[in-house]
Design an enzyme around this catalytic site. Sequence first.
Site, PDB file in Angstrom:
ATOM      1  N   ARG A 188      11.283  -3.122  10.475  1.00 62.48           N
ATOM      2  CA  ARG A 188      10.202  -2.407  11.154  1.00 62.48           C
ATOM      3  C   ARG A 188       9.865  -3.151  12.431  1.00 62.48           C
ATOM      4  NH1 ARG A 188       5.036  -0.829   7.542  1.00 62.48           N
ATOM      5  NH2 ARG A 188       3.893  -1.665   9.309  1.00 62.48           N
ATOM      6  N   ARG A 205      -1.124  -8.958  13.013  1.00 65.20           N
ATOM      7  CA  ARG A 205      -1.655  -7.886  12.165  1.00 65.20           C
ATOM      8  C   ARG A 205      -2.540  -8.445  11.061  1.00 65.20           C
ATOM      9  NH1 ARG A 205       3.684  -5.716  10.525  1.00 65.20           N
ATOM     10  NH2 ARG A 205       2.568  -4.627   8.903  1.00 65.20           N
ATOM     11  N   LYS A 237       0.813  -1.220   0.000  1.00 66.19           N
ATOM     12  CA  LYS A 237       0.000   0.000   0.000  1.00 66.19           C
ATOM     13  C   LYS A 237       0.846   1.269   0.000  1.00 66.19           C
ATOM     14  CE  LYS A 237      -2.299  -0.922   3.804  1.00 66.19           C
ATOM     15  NZ  LYS A 237      -1.827  -2.275   4.150  1.00 66.19           N
ATOM     16  N   ARG A 278      11.230  -6.301   4.556  1.00 66.59           N
ATOM     17  CA  ARG A 278      11.300  -4.862   4.335  1.00 66.59           C
ATOM     18  C   ARG A 278      11.996  -4.131   5.486  1.00 66.59           C
ATOM     19  NH1 ARG A 278       4.954  -3.306   4.672  1.00 66.59           N
ATOM     20  NH2 ARG A 278       4.644  -4.119   6.755  1.00 66.59           N
ATOM     21  N   ARG A 295      -9.713   1.190   8.780  1.00 65.11           N
ATOM     22  CA  ARG A 295      -9.436  -0.226   8.969  1.00 65.11           C
ATOM     23  C   ARG A 295     -10.542  -0.937   9.742  1.00 65.11           C
ATOM     24  NH1 ARG A 295      -3.561   0.495   8.610  1.00 65.11           N
ATOM     25  NH2 ARG A 295      -2.542  -1.508   8.852  1.00 65.11           N
TER      26      ARG A 295
HETATM   27  P1  ADP Z   1       0.485  -2.405   7.417  1.00 62.03           P
HETATM   28  O1  ADP Z   1      -0.604  -2.018   6.487  1.00 62.03           O
HETATM   29  O2  ADP Z   1       1.639  -3.007   6.708  1.00 62.03           O
HETATM   30  O3  ADP Z   1       0.014  -3.196   8.586  1.00 62.03           O
HETATM   31  P2  ADP Z   1       0.665   0.332   8.449  1.00 62.03           P
HETATM   32  O4  ADP Z   1       1.896   1.123   8.345  1.00 62.03           O
HETATM   33  O5  ADP Z   1      -0.515   0.755   7.659  1.00 62.03           O
HETATM   34  O6  ADP Z   1       1.126  -1.133   8.092  1.00 62.03           O
HETATM   35  O7  ADP Z   1       0.194   0.258   9.996  1.00 62.03           O
HETATM   36  C1  ADP Z   1       1.085  -0.078  11.016  1.00 62.03           C
HETATM   37  C2  ADP Z   1       0.385  -0.056  12.375  1.00 62.03           C
HETATM   38  O8  ADP Z   1      -0.114   1.270  12.684  1.00 62.03           O
HETATM   39  C3  ADP Z   1      -0.856  -0.949  12.514  1.00 62.03           C
HETATM   40  O9  ADP Z   1      -0.509  -2.288  12.813  1.00 62.03           O
HETATM   41  C4  ADP Z   1      -1.604  -0.253  13.676  1.00 62.03           C
HETATM   42  O10 ADP Z   1      -1.033  -0.550  14.921  1.00 62.03           O
HETATM   43  C5  ADP Z   1      -1.366   1.215  13.378  1.00 62.03           C
HETATM   44  N1  ADP Z   1      -2.421   1.776  12.498  1.00 62.03           N
HETATM   45  C6  ADP Z   1      -2.274   2.246  11.235  1.00 62.03           C
HETATM   46  N2  ADP Z   1      -3.443   2.657  10.720  1.00 62.03           N
HETATM   47  C7  ADP Z   1      -4.387   2.434  11.674  1.00 62.03           C
HETATM   48  C8  ADP Z   1      -5.799   2.604  11.741  1.00 62.03           C
HETATM   49  N3  ADP Z   1      -6.495   3.086  10.714  1.00 62.03           N
HETATM   50  N4  ADP Z   1      -6.417   2.262  12.888  1.00 62.03           N
HETATM   51  C9  ADP Z   1      -5.749   1.786  13.937  1.00 62.03           C
HETATM   52  N5  ADP Z   1      -4.432   1.568  13.931  1.00 62.03           N
HETATM   53  C10 ADP Z   1      -3.737   1.881  12.819  1.00 62.03           C
END
Ligand code: ADP
Length: 213
Positions: free
Chosen positions: A150, A161, A13, A121, A85
């Site tokens: 990360r 996740r 993404k 990554r 999400r």
């Molecule tokens: P990925 O899509 O690879 O899981 P992101 O960088 O989008 O990685 O998100 C990393 C972390 O940030 C998530 O696991 C969560 O803890 C937090 N996070 C990101 N976006 C949201 C959201 N919309 N609601 C709640 N937590 C979020």
Amino acid sequence: MQLVLIGPPGAGKGTIAEKVAAKYGLAHLSTGDMLRDAIARGTALGAEAKEYVETGRLVPQEILGRVVAERLRADGNFILDGYPRTLEQAEFLSGLPGVALDAVIYVAVREEEAFARSRGRRVCRACGAVSGADEADVCGRCGSSDLAARADDRPATLKKRYDVYVRETAPVIEYYRGHGLLREVDGTGGREEVLARVEAAIGPALARGDDNG
Ligand code: ADP
């Protein structure tokens, strides 16, 4: 143009959103990047979010909602990456003033492929850019060689996740399908290939703004 990008962790993404934002002149709003940045800078938001992010849980909407609302007030044309999400977040987003989504791009990737991508990554400690396992040993954005895994890409956290994604985010896909906004894209294959499919899904009409009147 207002877009939302949805897909499992490791779907690519961030990479897609960055390219789409540059091509169509949109603000790239990644809640993951915002949170990692807040944690790295030690802000109040970072302190509240750290535990959730590092253990692969969702940051509560009470914490994240106001941040998203504030950012969207400043940007009328955007691609949102990582938000919403949950159904609660999707409803919150549609209630925000000035928000009228044009499309929701769903990047579909199977669990094994998503895992393989996330495992390798790295994130740049200087600027926060994320690079894939197949990329150079220096950051593609700022040139720093200070790259690290990360914190939430450890296998157990990754599994967590993905489970959160299936449980919380899959219903959001159905929500947008029901609203006629969903455009599904096959996320397997190389970056350029996936990007071309995303651009095809956005389509010339949307890019020109025809759907907005
Ligand atoms: P990925 O899509 O690879 O899981 P992101 O960088 O989008 O990685 O998100 C990393 C972390 O940030 C998530 O696991 C969560 O803890 C937090 N996070 C990101 N976006 C949201 C959201 N919309 N609601 C709640 N937590 C979020």
